[in-house]
Design a protein around this motif. Structure first.
Motif, mmCIF file in Angstrom:
data_model
loop_
_atom_site.group_PDB
_atom_site.id
_atom_site.type_symbol
_atom_site.label_atom_id
_atom_site.label_comp_id
_atom_site.label_asym_id
_atom_site.label_seq_id
_atom_site.Cartn_x
_atom_site.Cartn_y
_atom_site.Cartn_z
ATOM 1 N N THR A 355 0.802 -1.222 0.000
ATOM 2 C CA THR A 355 0.000 0.000 0.000
ATOM 3 C C THR A 355 0.837 1.274 0.000
ATOM 4 N N LEU A 356 1.972 1.276 0.686
ATOM 5 C CA LEU A 356 2.786 2.487 0.787
ATOM 6 C C LEU A 356 3.887 2.560 -0.249
ATOM 7 N N GLY A 357 4.077 1.501 -1.016
ATOM 8 C CA GLY A 357 5.122 1.526 -2.028
ATOM 9 C C GLY A 357 5.703 0.158 -2.298
ATOM 10 N N LEU A 358 6.965 0.151 -2.666
ATOM 11 C CA LEU A 358 7.680 -1.083 -2.994
ATOM 12 C C LEU A 358 8.319 -1.649 -1.725
ATOM 13 N N ARG A 359 8.224 -2.969 -1.576
ATOM 14 C CA ARG A 359 8.760 -3.601 -0.367
ATOM 15 C C ARG A 359 9.795 -4.644 -0.746
ATOM 16 N N ALA A 360 11.013 -4.449 -0.272
ATOM 17 C CA ALA A 360 12.080 -5.431 -0.436
ATOM 18 C C ALA A 360 12.381 -6.014 0.936
ATOM 19 N N SER A 361 12.507 -7.337 0.991
ATOM 20 C CA SER A 361 12.692 -7.982 2.300
ATOM 21 C C SER A 361 13.686 -9.133 2.181
ATOM 22 N N PRO A 362 14.988 -8.798 2.249
ATOM 23 C CA PRO A 362 16.023 -9.834 2.153
ATOM 24 C C PRO A 362 16.083 -10.701 3.399
ATOM 25 N N ASN A 363 16.592 -11.904 3.204
ATOM 26 C CA ASN A 363 16.852 -12.813 4.322
ATOM 27 C C ASN A 363 18.302 -13.262 4.234
ATOM 28 N N PHE A 364 18.755 -14.034 5.188
ATOM 29 C CA PHE A 364 20.162 -14.409 5.274
ATOM 30 C C PHE A 364 20.667 -15.091 4.016
ATOM 31 N N TYR A 365 19.769 -15.697 3.231
ATOM 32 C CA TYR A 365 20.206 -16.386 2.018
ATOM 33 C C TYR A 365 20.512 -15.422 0.881
ATOM 34 N N ASN A 366 20.218 -14.154 1.065
ATOM 35 C CA ASN A 366 20.563 -13.157 0.053
ATOM 36 C C ASN A 366 21.980 -12.650 0.267
ATOM 37 N N SER A 367 22.510 -11.973 -0.747
ATOM 38 C CA SER A 367 23.885 -11.482 -0.701
ATOM 39 C C SER A 367 23.929 -9.974 -0.892
ATOM 40 N N GLU A 368 25.062 -9.388 -0.569
ATOM 41 C CA GLU A 368 25.264 -7.969 -0.805
ATOM 42 C C GLU A 368 25.146 -7.642 -2.287
ATOM 43 N N ASP A 369 25.641 -8.529 -3.140
ATOM 44 C CA ASP A 369 25.551 -8.296 -4.586
ATOM 45 C C ASP A 369 24.102 -8.182 -5.042
ATOM 46 N N GLU A 370 23.208 -8.960 -4.435
ATOM 47 C CA GLU A 370 21.802 -8.888 -4.818
ATOM 48 C C GLU A 370 21.184 -7.553 -4.397
#
Length: 380
Positions: A355-370
Motif C-alpha cells: 500500500t505504501l510503495g515497494l517492499r524489499a525484504s532480504p533474508n540471510f540467504y541473500n547477498s550484498e551483490d543482490e
C-alpha cells in the motif's frame, strides 16, 4: 555456526538448500520465505509415512515445539500449534473475559487480519481504540496514551507489514505490565528473521506463522501464551486435546491443561509440523544471531543505498533502532511502482508492491551483490 564465513561454508549451505539463489535475487521474504531443500525432503518423508499408519511416526510435533521455544526464549509447554497467525490472535483476544467498559488498544494502520480480529471485539461491547501515529510506525507512547485502568490488552505487530517498522517490544511490554494489561503480538514478520525473547519483552501472547521467516509452509503456525496470562486468557474452542489428565468426559468432569495445551482442540497438521521442525533445525544450525546480524546488514545496506537516490522516497523509519530487514520505498506513484516490480522481475529481482510503495525484504540467504543489483536497477 554463529561465526561462519558467509563466503565459505554458509554460502555453500545456502546454495545447496536454496537453489533459486543461483538464478534469481529473491528479496521477498516478507511475503513468503524460501523453503529449504531439506524441508522439501522432510515433507516427502512425512507424506510417505502416511502410507504406513501401522508404524510409529517421528516426533514432529515435539521437535518443532522444542525448537520454536528455544528460538523465542519460551518453554515448550507454553506453545500451541494453530493454522495461521490470525487463528492465534483470535484465540488470544477472544479468550479474554471482556466486561462492559473494557477496552483494547491497537495501531490504526495494522495488517488487515490483525485489525479485523480486534475490530470484531466491538460485537462483544469492547471499546477498540485505534491509536494514530505519524511516520513509519507507532511509538510506545503513541499506544500507551490510549491505555487507562479499563484497558485489558494492547495488540500490535512486531514488525509492520507496510513499512518494516520494528516495535520497541521490550519497552512496550514493560509499560503494559506496569498498567496491568496484556501485550498481544503478531510476530509473523520477526520470528525467524531477528532475535526475540518473549520473557524479556514480557509478551503475554505471540502468534506466528511458518511460511515467511521460519522457512516452512502455509497452514502451520503457533501461539505462545505466557503462564501468567492464562489467568486472563481462557479457552474458547475446545476438544479432547484441551483437557488434562484426570478429566472424565463420561461423568462430565473436565479440567483444562495447565498450560497452552488447553488451546489445542484436536489433531495437529503432522506433515506441516515435519516442515516446521526441519526448517527450525536449519535456523538453529546457522544460528539466529548470525541470521539477525546478516538481515540487519542487508537491510541497512539497502536503506543507505535508497537514501542516496533523489528519485526514490524511503518509507521505512529514519530511526535505525526501529528499522528491520523489511525496507519500503516508492518512486512517487503506484503506477510507477507497479511498473518497477515488473521491470525488476524481468531482471530476475523479486520484490513486491504494497500500500505504501515497494517492499524489499532480504533474508540471510541473500547477498550484498543482490542488494546492489536492486539498487542499480532503480532510477537515480
Amino acid at each position: 555456526m554463529a561465526d561462519v564465513d558467509v563466503t565459505g561454508s554458509l554460502r555453500e549451505l545456502i546454495e545447496r538448500e536454496f537453489p533459486i539463489v543461483k538464478e534469481r535475487a529473491y528479496l521477498n521474504g516478507a511475503q513468503q520465505g524460501l523453503v529449504p531443500l531439506r524441508t522439501v525432503e522432510a515433507i516427502k518423508a512425512a507424506a510417505e509415512g502416511e502410507m504406513r499408519p501401522d508404524l510409529p511416526s517421528p516426533p514432529y510435533e515435539q521437535t518443532a515445539r522444542e525448537r520454536l521455544a528455544r528460538l523465542i526464549g519460551a518453554q515448550p509447554e507454553e506453545i500451541v500449534f494453530t493454522s495461521n497467525t490470525t487463528h492465534g490472535m483470535n484465540i488470544a483476544v477472544q479468550g479474554i473475559d471482556w466486561r462492559d467498559g473494557d477496552n483494547l488498544v491497537v495501531p490504526y494502520r495494522e495488517f488487515p487480519s490483525l485489525s479485523v480480529a480486534m475490530l470484531h471485539l466491538r460485537d462483544r461491547g469492547v471499546d477498540v481504540r485505534r491509536a494514530e501515529f505519524s511516520g513509519a510506525g507507532p511509538t510506545v507512547d503513541d499506544l500507551m496514551r490510549h491505555v487507562d485502568d479499563r484497558t485489558r490488552a494492547v495488540a500490535c505487530s512486531s514488525v509492520t507489514w507496510d513499512s518494516g517498522y520494528r516495535m520497541d517490544l521490550d519497552t512496550l511490554g514493560a509499560r503494559c505490565a506496569e498498567k496491568g494489561c496484556l501485550l498481544i503480538v503478531d510476530g509473523i514478520q520477526l520470528v525467524g528473521a531477528g532475535k526475540l525473547d518473549v520473557k524479556a519483552a514480557r509478551i503475554s501472547a505471540l502468534s506466528m506463522h511458518g511460511y515467511k521467516w521460519l522457512l516452512a509452509v502455509f497452514g502451520v503456525a503457533a501461539l505462545y501464551v505466557a503462564p501468567e496470562a492464562l489467568e486472563q486468557i481462557g479457552p474458547t474452542f475446545v476438544g479432547a486435546e484441551s483437557i488434562a489428565e484426570g478429566s472424565d468426559i463420561a461423568t462430565g468432569e473436565i479440567r483444562w491443561k495447565p498450560n497452552a495445551g488447553r488451546f489445542q482442540a484436536g489433531s495437529v497438521n503432522k506433515i506441516g509440523l515435519s516442515a516446521l521442525a526441519s526448517s527450525l533445525g536449519l535456523i538453529e544450525e546457522i544460528g539466529i544471531d548470525t541470521i539477525a546480524a546478516r538481515n540487519r546488514m542487508l537491510g541497512e545496506r539497502l536503506y543507505a543505498g535508497l537514501r542516496s537516490k533523489e528519485k526514490v522516497e524511503t518509507i521505512s523509519s529514519d530511526d535505525e533502532a526501529r528499522r528491520s530487514q523489511i525496507v519500503v520505498f516508492t518512486l512517487g506513484h503506484p503506477e510507477r511502482d507497479a511498473e518497477m516490480v515488473e521491470k525488476l522481475d524481468e531482471q530476475g529481482i523479486i520484490i513486491c508492491q504494497r500500500t505504501l510503495g515497494l517492499r524489499a525484504s532480504p533474508n540471510f540467504y541473500n547477498s550484498e551483490d543482490e542488494i546492489d543489483r536492486l539498487l542499480d536497477a532503480l532510477p537515480e
